[in-house]
Design an enzyme around this catalytic site. Sequence first.
Site, short mmCIF file in Angstrom:
data_model
loop_
_atom_site.label_atom_id
_atom_site.label_comp_id
_atom_site.label_asym_id
_atom_site.label_seq_id
_atom_site.Cartn_x
_atom_site.Cartn_y
_atom_site.Cartn_z
N ARG A 95 -10.07 -15.52 0.86
CA ARG A 95 -10.74 -16.00 2.07
C ARG A 95 -10.45 -17.47 2.41
NH1 ARG A 95 -14.02 -12.31 -0.60
NH2 ARG A 95 -14.90 -10.59 0.62
N TYR A 109 0.88 -1.17 0.00
CA TYR A 109 0.00 0.00 0.00
C TYR A 109 0.91 1.22 0.00
CZ TYR A 109 -4.56 -2.17 0.90
OH TYR A 109 -5.74 -2.87 0.80
N ARG A 129 -14.85 -6.06 -1.58
CA ARG A 129 -14.80 -5.47 -0.25
C ARG A 129 -14.80 -3.94 -0.26
NH1 ARG A 129 -13.20 -9.06 3.62
NH2 ARG A 129 -11.87 -7.65 4.78
N ASP A 145 -8.20 -12.70 -9.23
CA ASP A 145 -8.77 -13.25 -7.99
C ASP A 145 -10.20 -12.78 -7.82
OD1 ASP A 145 -8.88 -10.70 -6.69
OD2 ASP A 145 -7.01 -11.03 -5.62
N GLY A 146 -10.87 -13.38 -6.82
CA GLY A 146 -12.26 -13.02 -6.51
C GLY A 146 -13.20 -14.20 -6.71
N GLY A 147 -13.62 -14.82 -5.63
CA GLY A 147 -14.64 -15.86 -5.69
C GLY A 147 -14.17 -17.19 -6.23
N HIS A 200 -10.88 -6.69 -5.22
CA HIS A 200 -10.61 -6.77 -3.80
C HIS A 200 -11.62 -7.69 -3.08
CE1 HIS A 200 -7.84 -4.12 -1.24
NE2 HIS A 200 -8.32 -5.00 -0.37
N LYS A 240 -2.19 -4.48 -8.66
CA LYS A 240 -3.34 -5.29 -8.19
C LYS A 240 -4.59 -4.45 -8.08
CE LYS A 240 -4.91 -8.23 -4.37
NZ LYS A 240 -5.90 -7.48 -3.63
N ARG A 263 -13.19 -20.74 -5.91
CA ARG A 263 -13.41 -21.73 -4.85
C ARG A 263 -13.27 -23.17 -5.32
NH1 ARG A 263 -12.81 -17.58 -2.92
NH2 ARG A 263 -14.17 -16.36 -1.56
C1 LIG Z 1 -9.82 -10.37 5.24
C2 LIG Z 1 -9.28 -9.81 3.96
C3 LIG Z 1 -8.28 -8.85 4.01
C4 LIG Z 1 -7.75 -8.35 2.82
N1 LIG Z 1 -6.70 -7.46 2.90
C5 LIG Z 1 -6.10 -7.04 1.75
C6 LIG Z 1 -4.97 -6.20 1.80
O1 LIG Z 1 -4.49 -5.84 2.87
N2 LIG Z 1 -4.42 -5.82 0.61
C7 LIG Z 1 -4.92 -6.23 -0.60
O2 LIG Z 1 -4.39 -5.86 -1.65
N3 LIG Z 1 -6.00 -7.03 -0.67
C8 LIG Z 1 -6.60 -7.45 0.47
N4 LIG Z 1 -7.69 -8.28 0.39
C9 LIG Z 1 -8.18 -8.73 -0.94
C10 LIG Z 1 -7.50 -10.01 -1.40
O3 LIG Z 1 -6.15 -9.80 -1.72
C11 LIG Z 1 -8.18 -10.59 -2.66
O4 LIG Z 1 -8.22 -9.60 -3.66
C12 LIG Z 1 -9.59 -11.11 -2.41
O5 LIG Z 1 -9.71 -11.65 -1.11
C13 LIG Z 1 -9.92 -12.20 -3.44
O6 LIG Z 1 -11.21 -12.65 -3.28
P1 LIG Z 1 -11.62 -14.01 -2.49
O7 LIG Z 1 -11.49 -13.72 -1.04
O8 LIG Z 1 -13.03 -14.19 -2.92
O9 LIG Z 1 -10.69 -15.12 -2.96
C14 LIG Z 1 -8.25 -8.78 1.56
C15 LIG Z 1 -9.27 -9.74 1.53
C16 LIG Z 1 -9.77 -10.26 2.71
C17 LIG Z 1 -10.85 -11.32 2.62
#
Ligand SMILES: Cc1cc2nc3c(=O)[nH]c(=O)nc-3n(C[C@H](O)[C@H](O)[C@H](O)COP(=O)(O)O)c2cc1C
Length: 351
Positions: free
Chosen positions: A304, A130, A252, A280-282, A249, A225, A284
Amino acid sequence: MDSADFDALEQQARQALPPASWAFCDVGSDDEITAAENAAAWRALRLRPRVLNDISKASTATSVLGQNIAAPILIAPTGRHKLFHRDGERETARGAAKADALYVMATSANVPVEDVAKERKSAPQWFQLYLFPEHREVEVLIDRVAGLGFSALALTVDNQVYGWSPRAARVPHVPVDDIRNVNMPGRPMARTAYDPEYRGKVMFPTTWRDLEWLIKRSPLPVIVKGVLRADDAKRCVEMGAKAVIVSNHGGRHLDTAMPTAAALPEIAAALKGKAEVYVDGGIRRGTDILKALALGARAVLVGRPPIWGLAVNGADGVAAVMNHLRDELLRAMQLSGIASPQDATPDLVKS
Ligand SMILES: Cc1cc2nc3c(=O)[nH]c(=O)nc-3n(C[C@H](O)[C@H](O)[C@H](O)COP(=O)(O)O)c2cc1C
């Protein structure tokens, strides 16, 4: 772990964790539309398997940025692991090493980068960055991680401000001592990204000029990213980024952002032969991973699921999640007539 257990693992993690920690792991922002659609979009694609190919020696082995890896499945950067395990990211790194999986450590980690580097075995480690406004502190950090053998920097660009999660905000706030930003000591850290203290603040001001600066300054290859558009992806690579991660992300931050399965094809087409693309994202299932490879991703990241493993069974839990996904990918490849990740091409998928 068989496939049904993956759902069970998620439920076990929910039960094992304090409600606030579970909420931080699980939520999407606002109405959680993107978080849900990420997973649904992979599921909605249909495979067009090939038959009569020799798959007896099929292997998931591949490479990213020239480094060999056992499977195109990386552990996504996720912060605050002391919410999930007393040893925090050190335990996650142990699990990654056990499964020979590439771990992307987050800036928002609760253990020193040195401790994570110590756990590295054969799989490489990357560091997610970051860009805090204090570039001097960032420079110290990136030189430190480069000196420790992390082999790439993934700059996150999709949350200059944090999104908001009403669901996380409803869970009572329990103070947890160990949730500190130990690698950027000047930066305080709230227990969750969904803390009222962060609302309305630009946390990580990051513009094209900053990316230019970082690419020049970084001793390591820079990956961007959080890209969802081909024009942005092309511009990153023209500026010198070595790869992009197609990501929202995990749903989120910006709710109703498009699911990554829908964003991937245009970005893969724009960067073909110029730079690597990850997504990434979902994700599973092994079939989700195969679809991502077919649509042009060199590798996928999972966020996750490794946290569920960490919460339930520490390093062994993380390793079990990664091994399970690798087994599923191999089976999906074999059943689709694919002997290597590189053989997955767009014709394998029907939307
Ligand atoms: C609890 C949590 C914390 C995260 N913290 C960061 C972070 O600090 N930096 C970042 O680039 N992405 C962060 N992410 C996003 C993840 O790198 C990733 O993009 C995302 O979890 C992918 O989706 P998925 O959880 O469905 O696999 C975070 C995700 C989660 C679930």
